[in-house]
Design an enzyme around this catalytic site. Structure first.
Site, mmCIF file in Angstrom:
data_model
loop_
_atom_site.group_PDB
_atom_site.id
_atom_site.type_symbol
_atom_site.label_atom_id
_atom_site.label_comp_id
_atom_site.label_asym_id
_atom_site.label_seq_id
_atom_site.Cartn_x
_atom_site.Cartn_y
_atom_site.Cartn_z
ATOM 1 N N HIS A 41 -3.507 -5.686 1.079
ATOM 2 C CA HIS A 41 -2.839 -5.810 2.191
ATOM 3 C C HIS A 41 -2.636 -7.383 2.828
ATOM 4 O O HIS A 41 -3.639 -7.783 3.276
ATOM 5 C CB HIS A 41 -3.712 -5.196 3.487
ATOM 6 C CG HIS A 41 -3.604 -3.571 3.318
ATOM 7 N ND1 HIS A 41 -2.405 -2.828 3.663
ATOM 8 C CD2 HIS A 41 -4.233 -2.515 2.720
ATOM 9 C CE1 HIS A 41 -2.573 -1.708 3.675
ATOM 10 N NE2 HIS A 41 -3.520 -1.468 3.110
ATOM 11 N N GLU A 58 -0.895 -8.756 5.019
ATOM 12 C CA GLU A 58 -0.929 -8.644 6.478
ATOM 13 C C GLU A 58 -2.283 -8.602 7.143
ATOM 14 O O GLU A 58 -2.480 -8.930 8.214
ATOM 15 C CB GLU A 58 0.132 -7.772 6.841
ATOM 16 C CG GLU A 58 -0.609 -6.388 7.142
ATOM 17 C CD GLU A 58 -0.772 -5.531 5.941
ATOM 18 O OE1 GLU A 58 -0.675 -5.885 4.705
ATOM 19 O OE2 GLU A 58 -1.091 -4.374 5.994
ATOM 20 N N CYS A 111 0.630 -1.013 0.069
ATOM 21 C CA CYS A 111 0.315 0.055 -0.018
ATOM 22 C C CYS A 111 0.750 1.261 -0.097
ATOM 23 O O CYS A 111 1.659 1.509 -0.909
ATOM 24 C CB CYS A 111 -0.919 0.019 1.145
ATOM 25 S SG CYS A 111 -2.439 1.100 1.014
#
Lengths: 89, 231
Positions: free
Chosen positions: B203, B205, B86
């Site tokens: 994302h 994560e 990002c």
């Protein structure tokens, strides 16, 4: 040394889609402003800087644009130099 | 195995990334502060999401010039694995470690939702646990994720196979409907020529636990762990 006032104008590169400009154009139309075309939204960066000459000030301003103030992939820039108000010439 | 997560003022996904590294890679994770000049001997670096320096000037522009980024750039040039997620992707483009730029979403809207990604490369340090053509479900959360590059650069990116992930439909079709931000060629993530620097808007994560709605991001962390274990 002279103190110069530098104005850096950064605008979206011509021909690249500018959704922000389009949105502003649309809003102006909604308000009844007719005949508005080619709206682009950019940035104006103003600062004072000491330099030996106007040419040197412009050169340093352009170097700043290439390294930080503008993104060469998506933006165009122009640098205007003038003696700062009250500076010795 | 030691992994660095860079924190800039305004980073807000650094802890998510740190935790994913610790738990999914079973590696030691360390924070690297933006003002530091020392990568502390890490084996890989993550540039996390967020709004570094308040997105002032342009997203990622000021972070790209921070002291730690000089070290990250040198590490990347030596072949060290670097992944920018990002805002991290924006920083990598601003630092010219990846080609192109991330522009304002075409919709002008901040998009925060799950998207589908088609894996284009499964031979990278970050993607070897996936299979090319596989479709992942991973969230996005960005206002400036519209990947842009001029035609010559796009031709090179495609020609050299630098696209790692594309926005797709759940069945892997690449079309405008699946594109959340107007990115050129539905590009969600790219790598450099050497394949050691990855930038992606989604994302991973945030997709490492069923509680988060998806575990499809696990593969990225585990691929990197496997890569580093082999090295």
């Amino acid at each position: 040394m002279t103190e110069y006032r530098i104005e850096v104008r950064v605008t979206p590169r011509r021909g690249i889609l500018d959704p922000q400009g389009n949105a502003v154009a649309g809003a102006l139309g909604t308000l009844g402003f007719r005949g508005v075309r080619e709206v682009h939204v950019g940035r104006l960066i103003v600062f004072h800087m000491d330099a030996e000459s106007e040419g040197e000030a412009k050169e340093r301003g352009e170097a700043m644009c290439r390294q930080l103030l503008a993104n060469p992939v998506t933006e165009d820039f122009s640098v205007q130099v003038a003696a700062a108000p009250g500076s010795a010439r | 195995m030691k992994i660095g997560v860079v924190t800039f003022p305004g980073s807000n996904c650094d802890y998510d990334c740190f935790k994913a590294v610790q738990e999914q890679m079973e590696a030691e994770a360390v924070y690297l502060w933006h003002r530091e000049h020392d990568l502390q001997g890490v084996d890989a670096v993550f540039l996390p999401g967020g709004f570094s320096y308040g997105d002032y000037l342009r997203a990622g522009a000021i972070a790209a010039q921070s002291p730690i980024m000089r070290e990250v750039a040198a590490f990347a040039r030596e072949g060290g694995p670097v992944a920018g997620i990002c805002n991290g992707f924006q920083i990598l483009c601003e630092a010219e470690l990846l080609p192109g730029a991330l522009m304002r979403n075409r919709s002008l809207k901040f998009r925060s939702r799950q998207v589908h990604l088609r894996v284009e490369r499964d031979d990278l340090p970050f993607t070897s646990g996936y299979t090319a053509g596989q479709v992942l479900r991973v969230p996005i959360a960005h206002g400036e994720g519209c990947y842009f590059a001029d035609e010559a650069t796009l031709a090179r990116v495609e020609g050299e196979g630098l696209v790692a992930f594309r926005y797709s439909t759940p069945d892997g079709t690449i079309n405008a409907e699946a594109n959340p931000n107007g990115a050129a060629r539905n590009i969600a993530g790219i790598v450099n020529e050497r394949g050691n620097v990855l930038g992606m808007m989604p994302h991973p994560e945030r997709a490492v636990d069923a509680l988060l709605g998806s575990t499809d991001g696990l593969g990225l962390f585990r691929s990197l762990a496997a890569h580093l274990a082999r090295a």
